[in-house]
Each structure stands twice: as C-alpha cells, then as structure tokens.
Design an enzyme around this catalytic site. Sequence first.
Site, mmCIF file in Angstrom:
data_model
loop_
_atom_site.group_PDB
_atom_site.id
_atom_site.type_symbol
_atom_site.label_atom_id
_atom_site.label_comp_id
_atom_site.label_asym_id
_atom_site.label_seq_id
_atom_site.Cartn_x
_atom_site.Cartn_y
_atom_site.Cartn_z
ATOM 1 N N GLY A 134 41.507 39.253 45.384
ATOM 2 C CA GLY A 134 42.599 38.353 45.055
ATOM 3 C C GLY A 134 43.039 38.537 43.610
ATOM 4 C CB CYS A 135 46.277 37.906 41.935
ATOM 5 S SG CYS A 135 46.680 36.272 42.585
#
Length: 322
Positions: A134-135
């Site tokens: 995920g970012c």
Amino acid sequence: MIKAGIAGAAGYTGGELLRVLLQHPEVEIAFAHSRSQAGQPLSKVHGDLLGETALTFSGGPDADIDVLFLCLGHGESAAFLEQNTVPQGVKLIDLSQDFRLKARNVRGGRTFVYGLPERNRERIAAADSIANPGCFATALQLGLLPLVSQGFAGEVHATGITGATGAGQKLAESSHFAWRNNNIQAYKSLQHQHLAEIDEQQAEAGGTAHIHFVPWRGDFARGIFVSQQLRTTLSLDELNNLYETWYATHPFTVLSSRPIHMKQAVNTNKCFVHIEQAEGQTVIHTAIDNLLKGASGQAVQNMNLMFGLPETTGLHLKASYF
C-alpha cells in the site's frame, strides 16, 4: 519484449501504469482491460494519452502475455482471478490489498510475495506473483526499515498526508473539489488498513515497533508526506550512517541531510528520507508519490526485478518541481 496486460486500466493506478509502460523500453502493452470502457480509446479516459497510443480498452484478457497487472479495487482482484484463468507461466502483480497478508497470500497454486524491493528484492526476483504494498505502508516502512532491522521495538507516533488520488476514482463527498479545496481532514485515525501489512513485515524483519498512525486527506492531487516520531539510543550521526548503509544499493530511496518536501517525490518513483533529533526525540520524514512509488511505479520496479532487468528500467522520471 515483455508483453504486459493491465486489468482495471481505467482507474488512477491503471492510468499511471499505462503512462510508465508506454515509455518502457522492454515492454509492449498487449491489452488494457476495463469493463466500463470496453471498446473506447484509452485517451477517452486518460486524456494525456491522446497522440501517445491508438490502443482501445478491452472487455477482458484477450492476448498472450508475460505479465498481468491487476489495478482493480480492493476485493476485486481475488474475484477477477476466480472468474478468469491466468496461465501459470504468466507473472502476476496485484496492486490491491487482496493478497498482502499471509492469511490470504496463496491463490490458485500461487504464493504472492510482498513487493517492497528495499526489503524483499531477492524474493521478488524469484517470484511469479507479487502483492504490491500500500502507499502509506510504503512510506511508513521505508522510514523505519533500517531501525527495524536492528530490532527496534519502541512506540512510533506517525502522521501522514495524502492527495486526493489516494482515494481512487469513485466519487465520495471528500473527493469533490469544493470539499477538498483549502481543506484537510484526519481519517481512519489509529486504524488505517495498511497497518496490518506493516505489522506482518516488521515481525518478519525482527522488529516490533508499535505504530500509532493518524492519516490526513490533503487538498492536492497526489503525493504523500509522513512524519514518524520515536525514541532511540542512536545518535543522529549513527542513524544517518545506518540509513545510508541500508539504502546504498537501493536506487529509489534517497537519504537527505536537508529537510525534504513532497514536490521532490511527486511524479517520480523515489522515496526521500530525512531524519531529525531534538529534545530526546527522533523524527523520520518520508515523501513519495502515492501513484508511483506507492503503487504503479513500484509495480514496474517489481516487474523489472522479476524479469531480470535493472530495477530502474523505464523509471527515470522527472519530478514536477514547479
């Protein structure tokens, strides 16, 4: 040439992946899938691709490929693999959160490897399936990895702000211009979904840092800036030496001796790191582009490793500094 297919090519991460792969010297895009836009030119959705490609969106996988990128919504990647047969020889890179956790990283005879190159480079190179991080998970982990590798087990208090593209293309009240403009809001305080994958990866690395994370919605389109506050017995010089050594062979993570800002990272696959100390506290700042190092750029970095290419191939990108 590596023949690539993209499922979910009409969204933000799919569009960013198209932009990178169209300029990649070793890749040919075989198809760009979108159920909602099937038959339409890519430039209808991604207007900046007008004049760049004559490709149209396909309604499903319709060509022989070497690698398939899944740029689908969370929960949709697993459904896609149930509804479509992907030959075992085709490499998979999933950009959703469907296969990041060990409890669900096995699907159809494949085991998805967590795709953070700064930690799992060798495993990624040998894998046939990747779960892209995920970012926020990327920004948080790259700020802590060197410390965690030394067994750091303290409390971490983190804040991070992300642009509107981090929420995806689906409309919501908080994605409207009138709401976002000149506005900031905390959301999912202390319970962001990316914390679970971070905890698993930290445990594997030998650290047990407890992250208290408050994310914010920012009034800009793209980018992430994270600050993590903690206590350590290491001096600032010792920390900088540790981080310089850890990231010396990782081309996209850059330690800065001066304060960093988000525009240095936007439109690049880089993560910038800066460390400060005062009043017995250490603060580690990181900045990334949520759509590149936090998603599509990192996916291409993983693809390069899987196919034995230099991991920087096709990723020499210029920051939008002004």
